[in-house]
Design a protein around this motif. Structure first.
Motif, PDB file in Angstrom:
ATOM      1  N   ASP A  14     -13.021 -24.338  -6.843  1.00 35.18           N
ATOM      2  CA  ASP A  14     -12.792 -23.051  -6.187  1.00 35.18           C
ATOM      3  C   ASP A  14     -13.840 -22.068  -6.685  1.00 35.18           C
ATOM      4  N   THR A  15     -14.229 -21.138  -5.847  1.00 36.05           N
ATOM      5  CA  THR A  15     -15.157 -20.081  -6.248  1.00 36.05           C
ATOM      6  C   THR A  15     -14.711 -18.797  -5.559  1.00 36.05           C
ATOM      7  N   THR A  16     -14.468 -17.764  -6.373  1.00 38.06           N
ATOM      8  CA  THR A  16     -13.873 -16.528  -5.871  1.00 38.06           C
ATOM      9  C   THR A  16     -14.677 -15.331  -6.343  1.00 38.06           C
ATOM     10  N   PRO A  17     -15.012 -14.389  -5.457  1.00 38.54           N
ATOM     11  CA  PRO A  17     -15.718 -13.177  -5.888  1.00 38.54           C
ATOM     12  C   PRO A  17     -14.895 -12.396  -6.909  1.00 38.54           C
ATOM     13  N   SER A  18     -15.598 -11.786  -7.863  1.00 40.63           N
ATOM     14  CA  SER A  18     -14.969 -10.929  -8.856  1.00 40.63           C
ATOM     15  C   SER A  18     -15.843  -9.691  -9.016  1.00 40.63           C
ATOM     16  N   PRO A  19     -15.338  -8.626  -9.628  1.00 41.39           N
ATOM     17  CA  PRO A  19     -16.151  -7.421  -9.809  1.00 41.39           C
ATOM     18  C   PRO A  19     -17.461  -7.691 -10.550  1.00 41.39           C
ATOM     19  N   ALA A  20     -17.453  -8.655 -11.471  1.00 45.64           N
ATOM     20  CA  ALA A  20     -18.642  -8.938 -12.278  1.00 45.64           C
ATOM     21  C   ALA A  20     -19.540  -9.991 -11.664  1.00 45.64           C
ATOM     22  N   GLY A  21     -19.071 -10.678 -10.621  1.00 44.04           N
ATOM     23  CA  GLY A  21     -19.856 -11.758 -10.020  1.00 44.04           C
ATOM     24  C   GLY A  21     -18.962 -12.722  -9.264  1.00 44.04           C
ATOM     25  N   ARG A  22     -18.730 -13.900  -9.878  1.00 36.33           N
ATOM     26  CA  ARG A  22     -17.831 -14.881  -9.286  1.00 36.33           C
ATOM     27  C   ARG A  22     -17.089 -15.617 -10.400  1.00 36.33           C
ATOM     28  N   ARG A  23     -15.874 -16.021 -10.096  1.00 36.40           N
ATOM     29  CA  ARG A  23     -15.143 -16.924 -10.992  1.00 36.40           C
ATOM     30  C   ARG A  23     -15.116 -18.292 -10.328  1.00 36.40           C
ATOM     31  N   ASP A  62     -16.603 -17.454 -15.617  1.00 37.35           N
ATOM     32  CA  ASP A  62     -17.081 -16.268 -14.923  1.00 37.35           C
ATOM     33  C   ASP A  62     -18.602 -16.290 -14.900  1.00 37.35           C
ATOM     34  N   VAL A  63     -19.179 -16.092 -13.725  1.00 37.83           N
ATOM     35  CA  VAL A  63     -20.632 -16.123 -13.552  1.00 37.83           C
ATOM     36  C   VAL A  63     -21.079 -14.740 -13.096  1.00 37.83           C
ATOM     37  N   SER A  64     -21.970 -14.124 -13.864  1.00 42.10           N
ATOM     38  CA  SER A  64     -22.387 -12.749 -13.580  1.00 42.10           C
ATOM     39  C   SER A  64     -23.283 -12.682 -12.348  1.00 42.10           C
ATOM     40  N   HIS A  65     -23.422 -11.473 -11.806  1.00 38.70           N
ATOM     41  CA  HIS A  65     -24.312 -11.280 -10.663  1.00 38.70           C
ATOM     42  C   HIS A  65     -25.740 -11.707 -11.009  1.00 38.70           C
ATOM     43  N   GLU A  66     -26.192 -11.390 -12.233  1.00 43.45           N
ATOM     44  CA  GLU A  66     -27.558 -11.737 -12.628  1.00 43.45           C
ATOM     45  C   GLU A  66     -27.759 -13.246 -12.640  1.00 43.45           C
ATOM     46  N   THR A  67     -26.791 -13.965 -13.193  1.00 44.97           N
ATOM     47  CA  THR A  67     -26.897 -15.426 -13.221  1.00 44.97           C
ATOM     48  C   THR A  67     -26.864 -16.000 -11.811  1.00 44.97           C
ATOM     49  N   LEU A  68     -26.036 -15.441 -10.950  1.00 52.10           N
ATOM     50  CA  LEU A  68     -25.977 -15.908  -9.569  1.00 52.10           C
ATOM     51  C   LEU A  68     -27.301 -15.693  -8.854  1.00 52.10           C
ATOM     52  N   ASP A  69     -27.981 -14.576  -9.177  1.00 54.49           N
ATOM     53  CA  ASP A  69     -29.247 -14.248  -8.521  1.00 54.49           C
ATOM     54  C   ASP A  69     -30.411 -15.085  -9.044  1.00 54.49           C
ATOM     55  N   LEU A  70     -30.392 -15.401 -10.343  1.00 57.07           N
ATOM     56  CA  LEU A  70     -31.559 -16.018 -10.980  1.00 57.07           C
ATOM     57  C   LEU A  70     -31.472 -17.536 -11.097  1.00 57.07           C
ATOM     58  N   THR A  71     -30.309 -18.112 -10.822  1.00 56.69           N
ATOM     59  CA  THR A  71     -30.145 -19.562 -10.931  1.00 56.69           C
ATOM     60  C   THR A  71     -29.616 -20.113  -9.613  1.00 56.69           C
ATOM     61  N   SER A  72     -29.505 -21.426  -9.565  1.00 55.22           N
ATOM     62  CA  SER A  72     -28.992 -22.070  -8.353  1.00 55.22           C
ATOM     63  C   SER A  72     -27.473 -21.995  -8.249  1.00 55.22           C
ATOM     64  N   LEU A  73     -26.786 -21.433  -9.259  1.00 58.89           N
ATOM     65  CA  LEU A  73     -25.330 -21.360  -9.195  1.00 58.89           C
ATOM     66  C   LEU A  73     -24.868 -20.484  -8.043  1.00 58.89           C
ATOM     67  N   GLY A  74     -25.696 -19.511  -7.650  1.00 52.47           N
ATOM     68  CA  GLY A  74     -25.324 -18.657  -6.537  1.00 52.47           C
ATOM     69  C   GLY A  74     -25.246 -19.394  -5.217  1.00 52.47           C
ATOM     70  N   ARG A  75     -25.813 -20.598  -5.137  1.00 53.52           N
ATOM     71  CA  ARG A  75     -25.793 -21.388  -3.910  1.00 53.52           C
ATOM     72  C   ARG A  75     -24.628 -22.379  -3.866  1.00 53.52           C
ATOM     73  N   LEU A  76     -23.886 -22.466  -4.969  1.00 53.06           N
ATOM     74  CA  LEU A  76     -22.794 -23.437  -5.019  1.00 53.06           C
ATOM     75  C   LEU A  76     -21.611 -22.971  -4.173  1.00 53.06           C
ATOM     76  N   GLU A  77     -20.950 -23.937  -3.570  1.00 51.89           N
ATOM     77  CA  GLU A  77     -19.767 -23.672  -2.766  1.00 51.89           C
ATOM     78  C   GLU A  77     -18.636 -24.575  -3.250  1.00 51.89           C
ATOM     79  N   THR A  78     -17.439 -24.298  -2.776  1.00 46.91           N
ATOM     80  CA  THR A  78     -16.318 -25.181  -3.087  1.00 46.91           C
ATOM     81  C   THR A  78     -16.652 -26.597  -2.611  1.00 46.91           C
ATOM     82  N   GLY A  79     -16.510 -27.549  -3.523  1.00 52.83           N
ATOM     83  CA  GLY A  79     -16.843 -28.936  -3.223  1.00 52.83           C
ATOM     84  C   GLY A  79     -18.194 -29.368  -3.736  1.00 52.83           C
TER      85      GLY A  79
END
Length: 204
Positions: A14-23, A62-79
């Motif tokens: 599961d991946t859910t938006p949070s105020p700091a980024g995503r959980r 918890d994954v911060s906005h910066e980490t989501l922007d600078l790494t490939s984790l921001g492209r991950l989806e459920t599954g």
């Protein structure tokens, strides 16, 4: 610290938006064997994350906005499938090389072809990172410790064996995909030492 030896393939449950980024909720049967406690570090596709609420075969992070922007984790989806490695413990074998889990940038797969049972892969990297990559040196891609076979101005090549292709996500890459890159820490340390080396005394 990590070694770049992937211990399990996990799944983003599961991946859910949070105020700091995503959980993200990450699950894999092998997680139960990691012995995770709240606050332990886990490398997820080479990114050091803090394990939250570990329970059985899953944990949250918890994954911060910066980490989501600078790494490939921001492209991950459920599954999505991810490489997992728990933090190195005292006495553990160092099978790869020392890896911090702090991604330097993204490398993009620009070419791949079969070489017998192996697969040759060529990656393109940002100019600022290319100088840290050397022939027969180490790199970490999506958390996997690898040895460089050939370097160009802004590219490098790898020869992946069947085992690596089977037990990591690298065997699932398509040309054009981006992966997390961490260069060898020794290269950065050496550069810093050379930058700060005292000037040679002049003879009077």
């Amino acid at each position: 610290m990590f070694t770049g030896i992937v211990k399990a393939l996990g799944r983003i449950a599961d991946t859910t938006p949070s105020p700091a980024g995503r959980r993200m909720i990450i699950e894999a049967e092998a997680i139960a064997d990691f012995g995770l406690h709240e606050g332990d570090s886990v490398a997820v596709n080479g990114v050091c994350l803090t394990a939250l609420a570990p329970s059985g075969a899953r944990f949250a992070a918890d994954v911060s906005h910066e980490t989501l922007d600078l790494t490939s984790l921001g492209r991950l989806e459920t599954g999505s499938t991810v490489n997992l490695e728990p933090a190195l413990r005292a006495g553990d074998p160092l099978g790869g090389h020392l890896v911090s889990g702090h991604v330097d940038g993204l490398a993009r797969l620009v070419e791949q072809h079969a070489d017998g049972d192996n697969r040759r892969m060529r990656f393109e990297v940002p100019v600022a990172l290319a100088r840290y990559i050397s022939h027969k040196g180490s790199v970490t891609l999506d958390g996997v410790s690898l040895t460089v076979n050939k370097v160009g101005d802004t590219t490098f090549e790898l020869n992946l064996i069947p085992h690596t292709l089977a037990v990591t996500t690298l065997g699932r890459l398509d040309t054009g995909d981006a992966v997390n890159l961490e260069v060898d820490q020794l290269a950065r340390i050496l550069e810093r030492l050379l930058e700060t080396r005292p000037s040679e005394p002049r003879n009077s």
